[in-house]
Scaffold this motif. Structure first.
Motif, mmCIF file in Angstrom:
data_model
loop_
_atom_site.group_PDB
_atom_site.id
_atom_site.type_symbol
_atom_site.label_atom_id
_atom_site.label_comp_id
_atom_site.label_asym_id
_atom_site.label_seq_id
_atom_site.Cartn_x
_atom_site.Cartn_y
_atom_site.Cartn_z
ATOM 1 N N GLU A 7 0.811 -1.230 0.000
ATOM 2 C CA GLU A 7 0.000 0.000 0.000
ATOM 3 C C GLU A 7 0.840 1.275 0.000
ATOM 4 O O GLU A 7 0.491 2.249 0.669
ATOM 5 N N VAL A 8 1.961 1.242 -0.700
ATOM 6 C CA VAL A 8 2.721 2.473 -0.983
ATOM 7 C C VAL A 8 2.882 2.533 -2.501
ATOM 8 O O VAL A 8 2.814 1.493 -3.167
ATOM 9 N N PRO A 9 3.078 3.749 -3.066
ATOM 10 C CA PRO A 9 3.199 3.822 -4.528
ATOM 11 C C PRO A 9 4.441 3.092 -5.043
ATOM 12 O O PRO A 9 5.519 3.177 -4.450
ATOM 13 N N VAL A 10 4.227 2.377 -6.145
ATOM 14 C CA VAL A 10 5.282 1.532 -6.719
ATOM 15 C C VAL A 10 5.541 1.948 -8.171
ATOM 16 O O VAL A 10 4.584 2.148 -8.941
ATOM 17 N N VAL A 11 6.812 2.073 -8.542
ATOM 18 C CA VAL A 11 7.188 2.230 -9.955
ATOM 19 C C VAL A 11 8.039 1.020 -10.341
ATOM 20 O O VAL A 11 8.994 0.671 -9.645
ATOM 21 N N GLU A 12 7.677 0.400 -11.443
ATOM 22 C CA GLU A 12 8.437 -0.739 -11.980
ATOM 23 C C GLU A 12 9.447 -0.209 -12.994
ATOM 24 O O GLU A 12 9.096 0.598 -13.858
ATOM 25 N N VAL A 13 10.686 -0.673 -12.880
ATOM 26 C CA VAL A 13 11.745 -0.225 -13.792
ATOM 27 C C VAL A 13 12.460 -1.429 -14.386
ATOM 28 O O VAL A 13 12.694 -2.431 -13.699
ATOM 29 N N HIS A 14 12.794 -1.315 -15.662
ATOM 30 C CA HIS A 14 13.714 -2.262 -16.314
ATOM 31 C C HIS A 14 14.700 -1.468 -17.150
ATOM 32 O O HIS A 14 14.307 -0.511 -17.819
ATOM 33 N N LEU A 15 15.940 -1.889 -17.101
ATOM 34 C CA LEU A 15 16.962 -1.217 -17.911
ATOM 35 C C LEU A 15 16.667 -1.400 -19.397
ATOM 36 O O LEU A 15 16.762 -0.457 -20.192
ATOM 37 N N SER A 16 16.346 -2.635 -19.765
ATOM 38 C CA SER A 16 16.114 -2.956 -21.174
ATOM 39 C C SER A 16 14.620 -2.809 -21.499
ATOM 40 O O SER A 16 13.777 -2.787 -20.595
ATOM 41 N N ASN A 17 14.334 -2.714 -22.797
ATOM 42 C CA ASN A 17 12.934 -2.704 -23.234
ATOM 43 C C ASN A 17 12.469 -4.159 -23.323
ATOM 44 O O ASN A 17 12.732 -4.846 -24.312
ATOM 45 N N ILE A 18 11.774 -4.599 -22.269
ATOM 46 C CA ILE A 18 11.406 -6.018 -22.179
ATOM 47 C C ILE A 18 10.472 -6.437 -23.322
ATOM 48 O O ILE A 18 10.407 -7.619 -23.656
ATOM 49 N N PHE A 19 9.813 -5.471 -23.953
ATOM 50 C CA PHE A 19 8.873 -5.804 -25.035
ATOM 51 C C PHE A 19 9.568 -6.017 -26.386
ATOM 52 O O PHE A 19 8.947 -6.486 -27.335
ATOM 53 N N ARG A 20 10.838 -5.659 -26.460
ATOM 54 C CA ARG A 20 11.630 -5.929 -27.680
ATOM 55 C C ARG A 20 12.367 -7.242 -27.570
ATOM 56 O O ARG A 20 13.110 -7.612 -28.466
ATOM 57 N N ARG A 21 12.209 -7.930 -26.429
ATOM 58 C CA ARG A 21 13.021 -9.107 -26.160
ATOM 59 C C ARG A 21 12.159 -10.380 -26.257
ATOM 60 O O ARG A 21 11.091 -10.358 -26.831
ATOM 61 N N GLU A 22 12.638 -11.470 -25.677
ATOM 62 C CA GLU A 22 11.939 -12.752 -25.803
ATOM 63 C C GLU A 22 10.509 -12.652 -25.266
ATOM 64 O O GLU A 22 10.266 -11.940 -24.281
ATOM 65 N N PRO A 23 9.579 -13.399 -25.869
ATOM 66 C CA PRO A 23 8.170 -13.321 -25.439
ATOM 67 C C PRO A 23 7.968 -13.566 -23.938
ATOM 68 O O PRO A 23 7.086 -12.953 -23.336
ATOM 69 N N PHE A 24 8.804 -14.436 -23.307
ATOM 70 C CA PHE A 24 8.586 -14.694 -21.881
ATOM 71 C C PHE A 24 8.851 -13.464 -21.019
ATOM 72 O O PHE A 24 8.434 -13.411 -19.863
ATOM 73 N N ARG A 25 9.526 -12.456 -21.593
ATOM 74 C CA ARG A 25 9.760 -11.232 -20.818
ATOM 75 C C ARG A 25 8.627 -10.219 -20.992
ATOM 76 O O ARG A 25 8.646 -9.145 -20.396
ATOM 77 N N HIS A 26 7.649 -10.519 -21.830
ATOM 78 C CA HIS A 26 6.603 -9.533 -22.118
ATOM 79 C C HIS A 26 5.558 -9.471 -21.011
ATOM 80 O O HIS A 26 4.798 -8.515 -20.942
ATOM 81 N N HIS A 27 5.504 -10.528 -20.190
ATOM 82 C CA HIS A 27 4.525 -10.500 -19.093
ATOM 83 C C HIS A 27 5.207 -10.136 -17.786
ATOM 84 O O HIS A 27 6.259 -10.681 -17.450
ATOM 85 N N SER A 28 4.588 -9.208 -17.056
ATOM 86 C CA SER A 28 5.128 -8.796 -15.749
ATOM 87 C C SER A 28 4.089 -9.027 -14.664
ATOM 88 O O SER A 28 2.961 -8.542 -14.763
ATOM 89 N N TYR A 29 4.500 -9.743 -13.595
ATOM 90 C CA TYR A 29 3.644 -9.891 -12.416
ATOM 91 C C TYR A 29 3.684 -8.634 -11.550
ATOM 92 O O TYR A 29 2.857 -8.465 -10.663
ATOM 93 N N VAL A 30 4.655 -7.759 -11.796
ATOM 94 C CA VAL A 30 4.808 -6.541 -10.989
ATOM 95 C C VAL A 30 3.840 -5.446 -11.450
ATOM 96 O O VAL A 30 3.274 -4.704 -10.638
ATOM 97 N N SER A 31 3.642 -5.364 -12.773
ATOM 98 C CA SER A 31 2.893 -4.224 -13.336
ATOM 99 C C SER A 31 1.521 -3.960 -12.714
ATOM 100 O O SER A 31 1.178 -2.784 -12.510
ATOM 101 N N PRO A 32 0.724 -4.991 -12.375
ATOM 102 C CA PRO A 32 -0.587 -4.687 -11.804
ATOM 103 C C PRO A 32 -0.518 -3.912 -10.482
ATOM 104 O O PRO A 32 -1.487 -3.262 -10.086
ATOM 105 N N ALA A 33 0.632 -3.984 -9.804
ATOM 106 C CA ALA A 33 0.778 -3.287 -8.522
ATOM 107 C C ALA A 33 1.475 -1.929 -8.675
ATOM 108 O O ALA A 33 1.632 -1.209 -7.691
#
Ligand code: DQA
Length: 150
Positions: A94-120
């Protein structure tokens, strides 16, 4: 004294600078920590910058953030794509969260396109290299300022 922003880094991020520099760049995690601390200072924020290869330790730090942090910037590394435990901890924090990745995960392998972190997370940054951490601080700073006024 305002609570610090927790800047949490997951597995293999201790290898920055050595690890696949064509993807992650040549800066080390220590370089990133220095950039983050300097930028936080310029915004009047303090940070607690940490890295762990252990999912459980990351969960424990996120639980701690509920009472000890003003917000969380999280690069969960590969746990991004696997960890329901980290999602549950973030939701409970219950505190604000920002998700960060150095690389563009959407340009990479399909298994990196889904994030369990993003909904939070209220915001997600990827593909900007270490600069993404600084942009995340800017976003969190604005968000905390807006919350303080409401
Ligand atoms: C990463 C992207 C993840 O897919 C990967 O497992 C990492 C680093 C990034 O910062 O680009 O370890 O989170």
């Amino acid at each position: 004294m305002a609570k610090p922003v927790y800047v949490l880094n997951g597995p293999n991020l201790n290898m920055l600078g050595l690890r696949e520099p064509h993807i992650y760049g040549s800066e080390t995690l220590d370089d990133v920590r220095r950039m983050v601390e300097d930028h936080a200072k310029s915004l009047g924020l303090s940070v607690s910058f940490r890295q762990s290869n252990s999912e459980g330790e990351l969960v424990t730090w996120i639980q701690e953030a509920r009472t000890e942090a003003s917000g969380i910037i999280l690069n969960a590394g590969a746990y991004t794509h696997t960890s329901v435990a980290i999602l549950d901890a973030l939701t409970a924090a219950e505190v604000p969260v920002v998700e960060v990745h150095l690389s563009n995960i959407f340009r990479r392998e399909p298994f990196r396109h889904h994030s369990y972190v993003s909904p939070a997370a209220f915001g997600v940054l990827c593909g900007f290299g270490p600069k993404g951490y600084l942009l995340a601080l800017d976003g969190l700073h604005a968000r905390l300022g807006a919350a303080a006024k409401s």
